[in-house]
Design a protein around this motif. Structure first.
Motif, PDB file in Angstrom:
ATOM      1  N   TYR A  96      -5.203   5.079   1.827  1.00 57.63           N
ATOM      2  CA  TYR A  96      -3.695   4.660   0.814  1.00 57.63           C
ATOM      3  C   TYR A  96      -4.258   3.641  -0.271  1.00 57.63           C
ATOM      4  O   TYR A  96      -5.186   3.305  -0.097  1.00 57.63           O
ATOM      5  N   CYS A 144      -3.026   1.295  -3.458  1.00 55.89           N
ATOM      6  CA  CYS A 144      -2.198  -0.215  -3.855  1.00 55.89           C
ATOM      7  C   CYS A 144      -0.950   0.512  -5.091  1.00 55.89           C
ATOM      8  O   CYS A 144      -0.922   1.327  -5.365  1.00 55.89           O
ATOM      9  N   THR A 189      -7.927   0.291  -2.245  1.00 52.47           N
ATOM     10  CA  THR A 189      -8.117   1.350  -2.117  1.00 52.47           C
ATOM     11  C   THR A 189      -7.880   0.862   0.294  1.00 52.47           C
ATOM     12  O   THR A 189      -9.197  -0.259   0.309  1.00 52.47           O
ATOM     13  N   TRP A 213       0.477  -1.370   0.540  1.00 55.49           N
ATOM     14  CA  TRP A 213      -0.141   0.100   0.296  1.00 55.49           C
ATOM     15  C   TRP A 213       0.906   1.026  -0.367  1.00 55.49           C
ATOM     16  O   TRP A 213       2.458   1.334   0.555  1.00 55.49           O
TER      17      TRP A 213
END
Length: 266
Positions: free
Chosen positions: A70, A72, A83, A47
């Motif tokens: 966050y 990928c 996400t 992440w």
DNA sequence: GGTATTTGACCTCT
DNA sequence: AGAGGTCAAATACC
């Protein structure tokens, strides 16, 4: 609509020696399920943080400071739209709530390719083992034994895997700390306890501290720091203390056909 | 130098 | 208008 997985993870700034035993317990639990613990580590480490926002109304209470966003790491290179959001619970500051959205399509492509590669090799090898293996990393030893099991992506459809082999031995020390070592386990790390996410929103509550009683009692017989010894132990879940784990809550569900007695896979 | 994180600005939705 | 979510330049780290 992308699937969403909601986790509540209790964590602390620093874990005691006793609590680190619990983390080792997690590793044993993973191996008891027939999975390599490194596989689990891989599930939550690709992440990339792209923002954070103060949570209004709670900032002044000093409880929930912000929500971190966050996505990928491979969003741009492979178009993976997974996400997640992480924030402290407003009920208990030691609890982190992790909201996963979407799935890691980047790893599904890799899994698909690996399975194809495996099938080719399987045809070439007339003496292949009875147990099937889905190799999910180029790293030797990083694999999942799946004899009579569902394919990995069916068991844990929302698991994320890196597109490149990133597991190394020092990952063990990053997350599963050796009892003898003094180190902080900070909120910057999002623990990789992930559950199957097949419904729109699953809820998963887990407290590392709740595992203490089991693990301290159980682990006193074991080497206190050598994980190699732990995973090499043949474990039947049926007869192990794991049966008492209050590990999941509704509506989280494992595949009922998933065999719990994994001793035959070791 | 490449990659990840920080953080203020910007966009979108209600 | 305000809150949530995202962008992207600056910065930090290895």
């Amino acid at each position: 609509m992308a699937p969403t997985l909601f986790l509540r993870i209790k964590t602390k700034q620093t874990y005691s020696r006793k609590e680190r035993y619990c983390l080792n317990g997690m590793k044993k639990f993973v191996s008891a399920l027939g999975l390599d613990w490194k596989v689990l580590l891989m599930m939550d480490i690709n992440w990339r943080k792209y923002g954070q926002k103060d949570i209004l109304g709670l900032v002044f209470q000093g409880v929930c400071d912000y929500r971190a966003y966050y996505r990928c790491t491979h969003r741009h290179t492979q178009g993976c739209l997974a996400t997640k959001q992480v924030q402290k619970s407003d009920e208990d500051p030691s609890v982190f709530e992790v909201n996963y959205r979407g799935r890691h399509t980047c790893m599904q492509e890799r899994l698909k390719q690996n399975k194809e590669d495996y099938n080719v090799q399987k045809e070439e090898d007339s003496n292949h083992r009875h147990a099937e293996q889905i190799v999910i990393s180029n790293e030797p030893g990083i694999k999942v034994e799946t004899s009579d099991l569902n394919p990995m992506e069916e068991i844990f459809p929302s698991f994320s895997f890196p597109s490149t082999p990133i597991v190394s031995d020092d990952l063990e020390t990053k997350f599963f700390l050796e009892p003898a070592k003094e180190s902080n386990f900070t909120e910057s790390y999002s623990p990789p306890f992930i559950s199957p996410a097949t419904s729109e929103c699953n809820y998963f509550s887990e407290s590392l501290c709740q595992m203490n009683d089991f693990w301290v009692d159980h682990n006193l017989q074991s080497s206190e720091s050598d994980f190699t010894n732990i995973i090499s132990t043949t474990t039947s879940v049926t007869n192990s203390p794991f049966r008492d784990w209050d590990f999941t809550t509704d509506p989280l569900e494992f595949d009922p056909s998933f065999p719990l007695d994994t001793s035959k896979y070791f």
